[in-house]
Design a protein around this motif. Structure first.
Motif, PDB file in Angstrom:
ATOM      1  N   ARG A 151       0.834  -1.202   0.000  1.00 39.01           N
ATOM      2  CA  ARG A 151       0.000   0.000   0.000  1.00 39.01           C
ATOM      3  C   ARG A 151       0.868   1.251   0.000  1.00 39.01           C
ATOM      4  O   ARG A 151       1.927   1.286   0.617  1.00 39.01           O
ATOM      5  N   SER A 152       0.360   2.290  -0.663  1.00 33.63           N
ATOM      6  CA  SER A 152       1.110   3.543  -0.738  1.00 33.63           C
ATOM      7  C   SER A 152       0.899   4.428   0.482  1.00 33.63           C
ATOM      8  O   SER A 152       1.608   5.416   0.654  1.00 33.63           O
ATOM      9  N   ASP A 153      -0.087   4.094   1.316  1.00 34.18           N
ATOM     10  CA  ASP A 153      -0.364   4.944   2.478  1.00 34.18           C
ATOM     11  C   ASP A 153       0.412   4.514   3.719  1.00 34.18           C
ATOM     12  O   ASP A 153       0.220   5.064   4.808  1.00 34.18           O
ATOM     13  N   GLY A 154       1.274   3.506   3.581  1.00 36.10           N
ATOM     14  CA  GLY A 154       2.106   3.083   4.707  1.00 36.10           C
ATOM     15  C   GLY A 154       1.454   2.099   5.651  1.00 36.10           C
ATOM     16  O   GLY A 154       2.112   1.580   6.558  1.00 36.10           O
ATOM     17  N   LYS A 155       0.170   1.794   5.446  1.00 44.21           N
ATOM     18  CA  LYS A 155      -0.503   0.842   6.329  1.00 44.21           C
ATOM     19  C   LYS A 155      -0.088  -0.581   5.989  1.00 44.21           C
ATOM     20  O   LYS A 155       0.383  -0.866   4.900  1.00 44.21           O
ATOM     21  N   ARG A 156      -0.300  -1.468   6.950  1.00 47.58           N
ATOM     22  CA  ARG A 156       0.078  -2.860   6.766  1.00 47.58           C
ATOM     23  C   ARG A 156      -0.842  -3.535   5.751  1.00 47.58           C
ATOM     24  O   ARG A 156      -1.986  -3.110   5.523  1.00 47.58           O
ATOM     25  N   GLY A 157      -0.345  -4.631   5.155  1.00 44.80           N
ATOM     26  CA  GLY A 157      -1.093  -5.321   4.121  1.00 44.80           C
ATOM     27  C   GLY A 157      -2.372  -5.975   4.599  1.00 44.80           C
ATOM     28  O   GLY A 157      -3.269  -6.257   3.799  1.00 44.80           O
ATOM     29  N   ASN A 158      -2.501  -6.227   5.921  1.00 45.83           N
ATOM     30  CA  ASN A 158      -3.727  -6.827   6.419  1.00 45.83           C
ATOM     31  C   ASN A 158      -4.798  -5.782   6.752  1.00 45.83           C
ATOM     32  O   ASN A 158      -5.880  -6.126   7.220  1.00 45.83           O
ATOM     33  N   SER A 159      -4.489  -4.504   6.510  1.00 45.25           N
ATOM     34  CA  SER A 159      -5.499  -3.453   6.687  1.00 45.25           C
ATOM     35  C   SER A 159      -6.510  -3.527   5.546  1.00 45.25           C
ATOM     36  O   SER A 159      -6.186  -3.940   4.434  1.00 45.25           O
ATOM     37  N   ASN A 160      -7.715  -3.117   5.829  1.00 48.95           N
ATOM     38  CA  ASN A 160      -8.760  -3.193   4.812  1.00 48.95           C
ATOM     39  C   ASN A 160      -8.579  -2.131   3.740  1.00 48.95           C
ATOM     40  O   ASN A 160      -8.376  -0.953   4.038  1.00 48.95           O
ATOM     41  N   ALA A 161      -8.623  -2.572   2.496  1.00 52.09           N
ATOM     42  CA  ALA A 161      -8.848  -1.665   1.370  1.00 52.09           C
ATOM     43  C   ALA A 161     -10.305  -1.867   0.971  1.00 52.09           C
ATOM     44  O   ALA A 161     -11.011  -2.674   1.580  1.00 52.09           O
ATOM     45  N   TYR A 162     -10.764  -1.155  -0.068  1.00 57.60           N
ATOM     46  CA  TYR A 162     -12.189  -1.235  -0.394  1.00 57.60           C
ATOM     47  C   TYR A 162     -12.418  -1.242  -1.895  1.00 57.60           C
ATOM     48  O   TYR A 162     -11.674  -0.623  -2.664  1.00 57.60           O
ATOM     49  N   ASN A 163     -13.446  -1.967  -2.280  1.00 58.91           N
ATOM     50  CA  ASN A 163     -13.963  -1.925  -3.640  1.00 58.91           C
ATOM     51  C   ASN A 163     -15.322  -1.250  -3.600  1.00 58.91           C
ATOM     52  O   ASN A 163     -16.239  -1.712  -2.899  1.00 58.91           O
ATOM     53  N   TRP A 164     -15.448  -0.169  -4.341  1.00 59.72           N
ATOM     54  CA  TRP A 164     -16.718   0.532  -4.469  1.00 59.72           C
ATOM     55  C   TRP A 164     -17.378   0.096  -5.772  1.00 59.72           C
ATOM     56  O   TRP A 164     -16.697  -0.174  -6.755  1.00 59.72           O
ATOM     57  N   VAL A 165     -18.696   0.043  -5.780  1.00 57.61           N
ATOM     58  CA  VAL A 165     -19.412  -0.277  -7.008  1.00 57.61           C
ATOM     59  C   VAL A 165     -20.465   0.796  -7.245  1.00 57.61           C
ATOM     60  O   VAL A 165     -21.112   1.281  -6.310  1.00 57.61           O
ATOM     61  N   TYR A 166     -20.616   1.174  -8.512  1.00 56.34           N
ATOM     62  CA  TYR A 166     -21.586   2.184  -8.935  1.00 56.34           C
ATOM     63  C   TYR A 166     -22.406   1.565 -10.065  1.00 56.34           C
ATOM     64  O   TYR A 166     -21.853   1.026 -11.029  1.00 56.34           O
TER      65      TYR A 166
END
Length: 516
Positions: free
Chosen positions: A263-278
């Motif tokens: 991740r580019s924000d420095g958080k660990r890989g087990n932190s949640n990212a998100y998929n948004w749907v429209y």
């Protein structure tokens, strides 16, 4: 011995009574929690209810563990939703060969007697007829064919002999490949993407199948192929779809979590990212389904994607869906029903029955035009909605128990829950978005995570193409083959209008890529 005064006794009694009430509330909350956990452990995993209406109305969703407005929804549970309708069907006598498509090539194998000489008189026998004794399906495994593109050059010998003439040479031009200096072809790329985003087959599991067919590769190569294809050729189509979507006035929006290792924000890989749907609505033209990969589910992500959008967003009660300029929000009745169903009590089922009655009416209004549907909702649905809210306001529902949470959730979103009454184009729930995001959830269970943000963005683009193709009745594999064969040889960056011919709903695509 000091005797206490009557006032002191009264105060002590009141104190004890208050403590008793508090203890009773705690016991009630704990009992309810035990009942709820017991139901989760041993009960039905869907919201199919024994309190069905006569017409067969049941829940549209599974229970969700979203207990607050700010926590992430467990969308994988929603993907197990069950819809039950009472439908009378006439029995059909289906024949065995009805299971085979009409367009399949037919091979006939003839079986003749080994000896056609009469055993009696030794004369040659004459065929008297034949019978089809059985039909069977034959599977032909996929194969890899090596294709060599050879460019041939021609010259004019006559002009070559004339020293005053410029040499005349013509050369054949091979079509450009989707990925230069690569063994892959449009058909291979289409198969890799199709298997991952429609069959949910992770890339590392595709490797052995490709080896069996004669193509020796690895999952890293496959990953690079998907990312390059998505960035170079699918992203322009995605962007064109997005431009068209933002011009619409009604969108369904939802989000679910995922994992990105680097991740580019420095958080660990087990932190949640998100998929948004429209997802757009059918009443405003061809349906468009777009995914967006993001590192968070903050309001800024939504604002960045729908920049310049003006209209209504149909969504759940998550706090990010609020306070955006030129945007109003219509909230989801399925989430309301889910909260009341969780209460698992007599009052909870009263709330569920209010919702079920609204859904029963919606099925009656489903095929009406938006204007007629709005009028019917005003006449029939609005009194039920107002009666529901009045019942909640007049009832003593409070506290942190399930019934209190259901009441708080419903009243907090009252304005957004009324929105569908005033616009026939607005659905009363966010089912289309939750159904659209299901492939992302299924994919997450198969390929677990994305290694990089580029990979996550490629996944979002490919999912968008797959779901939009599906929504418009297009064979996704054939669609990909056409895009990856033709787009590399077109000047799509200088003349992006060409991409209009490659939208899933265009006449050209509908004619060449429609599902059989």
């Amino acid at each position: 011995m000091v005797q206490s005064s009557p006032n002191q006794n009264d105060k002590l009694i009141k104190l004890l009574e208050e403590q008793l009430k508090h203890s009773n509330r705690q016991i009630e909350a704990l009992t309810e929690q035990v009942r709820h956990l017991t139901k989760l452990l041993y009960g039905s995993k869907t919201e199919q209810s024994k309190y069905n209406l006569p017409d067969g109305q049941t829940s549209l969703f599974d229970e969700d563990d979203d207990d607050s407005f700010n926590s992430s929804e467990h969308t994988e549970e929603q993907s197990q939703q069950k819809i039950v309708y009472t439908v009378e069907r006439k029995a059909k006598n289906r024949k065995r060969n009805d299971f085979l498509a009409d367009h399949l090539e037919t091979e006939i194998i003839h079986h003749h007697p080994e000896d056609t000489t009469c055993d009696c008189c030794q004369q040659a026998m004459i065929e008297m007829g034949s019978t089809i004794v059985r039909e069977e399906a034959m599977f032909i495994p996929a194969t890899i064919k090596k294709i060599q593109h050879v460019e041939h050059a021609y010259e004019c010998k006559n002009c070559k002999r004339d020293s005053f003439q410029v040499a005349q040479i013509k050369r054949g031009q091979a079509p450009l490949a989707p990925i230069q200096r690569s063994l892959t072809s449009p058909s291979v790329l289409a198969k890799v993407i199709y298997d991952k985003f429609t069959q949910y087959l992770p890339l590392y599991r595709q490797v052995k199948e490709w080896e069996r067919c004669g193509l020796f590769t690895n999952d890293k190569n496959l990953s690079n192929w998907v990312i390059r294809t998505a960035e170079d050729w699918l992203f322009p189509v995605y962007q064109r779809m997005k431009e068209m979507m933002i011009k619409k006035s009604i969108l369904h929006v939802d989000e679910t979590y995922g994992k990105i290792i680097h991740r580019s924000d420095g958080k660990r890989g087990n932190s949640n990212a998100y998929n948004w749907v429209y997802r757009s609505v059918l009443s405003q033209g061809p349906v468009i389904v777009l995914f967006q990969s993001a590192l968070s589910r903050a309001r800024s992500v939504l604002e960045g994607f729908i920049n310049n959008f003006r209209g209504t967003i149909i969504c759940d009660g998550y706090s990010a869906y609020d306070k955006i300029a030129d945007v109003s929000f219509a909230n989801c009745w399925a989430h309301v029903r889910r909260y009341w169903l969780k209460a698992n009590s007599k009052n909870g089922m009263i709330g569920v029955n209010f919702c079920d009655e609204l859904y029963r009416l919606e099925r009656e209004f489903k095929h009406l035009s938006p204007s007629k549907r709005r009028k019917r909702r005003q006449k029939h649905s609005k009194p039920i909605v107002e009666a529901f809210f009045q019942w909640i306001e007049e009832s003593p529902f409070y506290g942190n128990n399930a019934i209190g949470k259901a009441a708080t959730y419903t009243l907090k979103l009252a304005d957004g829950l009324r929105a569908f009454l005033y616009d026939g184009r607005i659905e009363m729930d966010n089912n289309p978005a939750e159904n659209a995001i299901r492939p992302s959830v299924i994919g997450r269970k198969n390929w677990m995570h994305s290694v990089s943000e580029a990979g996550a963005e490629a996944n979002a683009i490919c999912l968008s193409m797959a779901e939009t193709a599906k929504a418009n009745g297009i064979d996704f594999y054939q669609y990909l083959v056409k895009l990856l064969t033709e787009l590399p040889n077109l000047n799509i960056h200088q003349t992006p209008e060409i991409l209009n011919q490659y939208m899933p709903w265009s006449k050209t695509i509908q004619a060449t890529c429609a599902k059989i």
